[in-house]
Design an enzyme around this catalytic site. Structure first.
Site, mmCIF file in Angstrom:
data_model
loop_
_atom_site.group_PDB
_atom_site.id
_atom_site.type_symbol
_atom_site.label_atom_id
_atom_site.label_comp_id
_atom_site.label_asym_id
_atom_site.label_seq_id
_atom_site.Cartn_x
_atom_site.Cartn_y
_atom_site.Cartn_z
ATOM 1 N N GLY A 199 -7.287 -2.959 32.258
ATOM 2 C CA GLY A 199 -8.029 -2.881 30.994
ATOM 3 C C GLY A 199 -7.129 -2.418 29.863
ATOM 4 O O GLY A 199 -7.158 -2.958 28.751
ATOM 5 N N LYS A 200 -6.306 -1.408 30.147
ATOM 6 C CA LYS A 200 -5.354 -0.949 29.123
ATOM 7 C C LYS A 200 -4.365 -2.054 28.778
ATOM 8 O O LYS A 200 -4.071 -2.279 27.600
ATOM 9 C CB LYS A 200 -4.555 0.254 29.641
ATOM 10 C CG LYS A 200 -5.307 1.552 29.800
ATOM 11 C CD LYS A 200 -4.301 2.632 30.206
ATOM 12 C CE LYS A 200 -4.914 3.953 30.552
ATOM 13 N NZ LYS A 200 -3.890 4.943 30.983
ATOM 14 N N ASP A 230 -1.763 7.701 28.214
ATOM 15 C CA ASP A 230 -2.648 8.582 28.976
ATOM 16 C C ASP A 230 -3.883 8.815 28.126
ATOM 17 O O ASP A 230 -3.775 9.151 26.945
ATOM 18 C CB ASP A 230 -1.988 9.906 29.339
ATOM 19 C CG ASP A 230 -2.736 10.557 30.493
ATOM 20 O OD1 ASP A 230 -2.679 10.029 31.616
ATOM 21 O OD2 ASP A 230 -3.421 11.577 30.269
ATOM 22 N N SER A 231 -5.023 8.605 28.729
ATOM 23 C CA SER A 231 -6.249 8.608 27.931
ATOM 24 C C SER A 231 -7.412 9.101 28.770
ATOM 25 O O SER A 231 -7.288 9.289 29.985
ATOM 26 C CB SER A 231 -6.517 7.188 27.416
ATOM 27 O OG SER A 231 -6.340 6.232 28.441
ATOM 28 N N GLY A 260 -13.832 0.953 32.248
ATOM 29 C CA GLY A 260 -13.998 2.403 32.380
ATOM 30 C C GLY A 260 -15.350 2.888 31.870
ATOM 31 O O GLY A 260 -16.416 2.372 32.227
ATOM 32 N N HIS A 286 -9.764 4.729 20.020
ATOM 33 C CA HIS A 286 -8.655 5.664 20.218
ATOM 34 C C HIS A 286 -7.347 4.902 20.485
ATOM 35 O O HIS A 286 -6.341 5.134 19.843
ATOM 36 C CB HIS A 286 -9.015 6.588 21.384
ATOM 37 C CG HIS A 286 -9.456 5.875 22.643
ATOM 38 N ND1 HIS A 286 -10.314 4.795 22.637
ATOM 39 C CD2 HIS A 286 -9.106 6.039 23.938
ATOM 40 C CE1 HIS A 286 -10.502 4.358 23.866
ATOM 41 N NE2 HIS A 286 -9.765 5.100 24.679
HETATM 42 P P1 ITT Z 1 -2.184 4.465 34.292
HETATM 43 O O1 ITT Z 1 -1.973 5.939 34.521
HETATM 44 O O2 ITT Z 1 -1.402 3.601 35.222
HETATM 45 O O3 ITT Z 1 -1.999 4.076 32.847
HETATM 46 P P2 ITT Z 1 -4.999 5.124 34.751
HETATM 47 O O4 ITT Z 1 -6.256 4.318 34.712
HETATM 48 O O5 ITT Z 1 -4.818 6.035 35.945
HETATM 49 O O6 ITT Z 1 -3.738 4.113 34.623
HETATM 50 P P3 ITT Z 1 -5.243 7.436 33.030
HETATM 51 O O7 ITT Z 1 -4.761 8.405 34.032
HETATM 52 O O8 ITT Z 1 -4.785 7.567 31.590
HETATM 53 O O9 ITT Z 1 -4.864 5.939 33.415
HETATM 54 O O10 ITT Z 1 -6.840 7.448 33.099
HETATM 55 C C1 ITT Z 1 -7.573 7.014 32.038
HETATM 56 C C2 ITT Z 1 -9.019 6.843 32.465
HETATM 57 O O11 ITT Z 1 -9.854 7.191 31.349
HETATM 58 C C3 ITT Z 1 -9.307 5.383 32.774
HETATM 59 O O12 ITT Z 1 -9.115 5.127 34.145
HETATM 60 C C4 ITT Z 1 -10.755 5.242 32.318
HETATM 61 O O13 ITT Z 1 -11.618 5.701 33.331
HETATM 62 C C5 ITT Z 1 -10.824 6.213 31.134
HETATM 63 N N1 ITT Z 1 -10.526 5.508 29.874
HETATM 64 C C6 ITT Z 1 -9.378 5.549 29.130
HETATM 65 N N2 ITT Z 1 -9.448 4.750 28.076
HETATM 66 C C7 ITT Z 1 -10.655 4.162 28.135
HETATM 67 C C8 ITT Z 1 -11.312 3.204 27.339
HETATM 68 O O14 ITT Z 1 -10.719 2.653 26.285
HETATM 69 N N3 ITT Z 1 -12.517 2.838 27.699
HETATM 70 C C9 ITT Z 1 -13.146 3.349 28.766
HETATM 71 N N4 ITT Z 1 -12.590 4.242 29.605
HETATM 72 C C10 ITT Z 1 -11.355 4.651 29.286
#
Ligand code: ITT
Length: 196
Positions: free
Chosen positions: A12-13, A71-72, A152, A179
């Site tokens: 998704g990112k 990181d989000s 997400g 964001h």
């Molecule tokens: P990477 O570390 O590989 O980038 P990850 O999914 O583990 O992948 P994070 O640790 O940053 O990344 O977790 C971010 C989580 O926050 C993500 O899995 C979603 O559940 C939520 N999230 C972040 N941005 C979002 C968005 O734009 N819309 C909805 N949920 C989001």
């Protein structure tokens, strides 16, 4: 052409980041190669974890490419900021995460369901972070999931000014206000001005 690797394992990112950065003059935007070890995310802030990921993948990929990491997460006031930096580890998958969140907020009135999405980006090269930014978008947590776009927590994140959840917005509309979209605009401006 300079190379920019989008260092995330979250599809998704990747879609949202590529939509903003693709076609950037002078840059070739590439996904993270598959099969790499995963970065650890032991920091206590979004910025610390974005920097850790950018440094780790930059070291792994060697001195040539620039690397951007994201990181989000979702910060919910009624839960004292949870799930926060642990947003991806809150439950095993998106559906379970949203179900758990709605359950935890079952008795919380609409007026007390304020929340924000936060996105930290870090740009690194040669194992060192060169630039970071952090942006957020304010909203409230809905009472049920609505919408099919995004990923997400998007279906439970209501944008009060629009009366819609983030998952009701097509990618381009989400990127204009989110964001991540806001953080990516500042990154895009930096890359366009020639710099890592
Ligand atoms: P990477 O570390 O590989 O980038 P990850 O999914 O583990 O992948 P994070 O640790 O940053 O990344 O977790 C971010 C989580 O926050 C993500 O899995 C979603 O559940 C939520 N999230 C972040 N941005 C979002 C968005 O734009 N819309 C909805 N949920 C989001």
């Amino acid at each position: 052409m300079k190379r920019l690797v989008v260092a995330t394992t979250n599809a998704g990112k990747v879609r949202e980041i590529v939509a903003v950065l693709d076609g950037l003059d002078g840059w070739s935007v590439e996904p993270l190669p598959s099969g790499l070890p995963l970065a650890d995310e032991t920091g206590s802030t979004f910025l610390a974890n974005a920097s850790r990921k950018a440094e780790f993948y930059s070291r792994t990929l060697g001195p040539d490419p620039w690397v951007v990491a994201d990181d989000s997460g979702l910060v919910v006031d009624a839960l004292d900021g949870r799930p926060g930096v642990l947003s991806s580890r809150y439950a095993p998958n998106d559906e379970a995460r949203n179900g758990k969140l709605l359950g935890e907020l079952r008795d919380i009135a609409a007026s007390d369901r304020s929340a924000r999405f936060v996105c930290a980006l870090a740009l690194a090269r040669n194992g060192r972070v060169a630039w970071t930014t952090e942006r957020s978008v304010e909203g409230t947590i809905a009472f049920q999931p609505v919408g099919t776009h995004g990923f997400g927590y998007d279906p439970v994140f209501l944008l009060p000014a629009l009366g819609r959840t983030m998952a009701e917005l097509p990618r381009e509309a989400k990127n204009r206000i989110s964001h991540r979209g806001r953080a990516l605009e500042t990154l895009r401006a930096r890359l366009e001005s020639g710099g890592g």
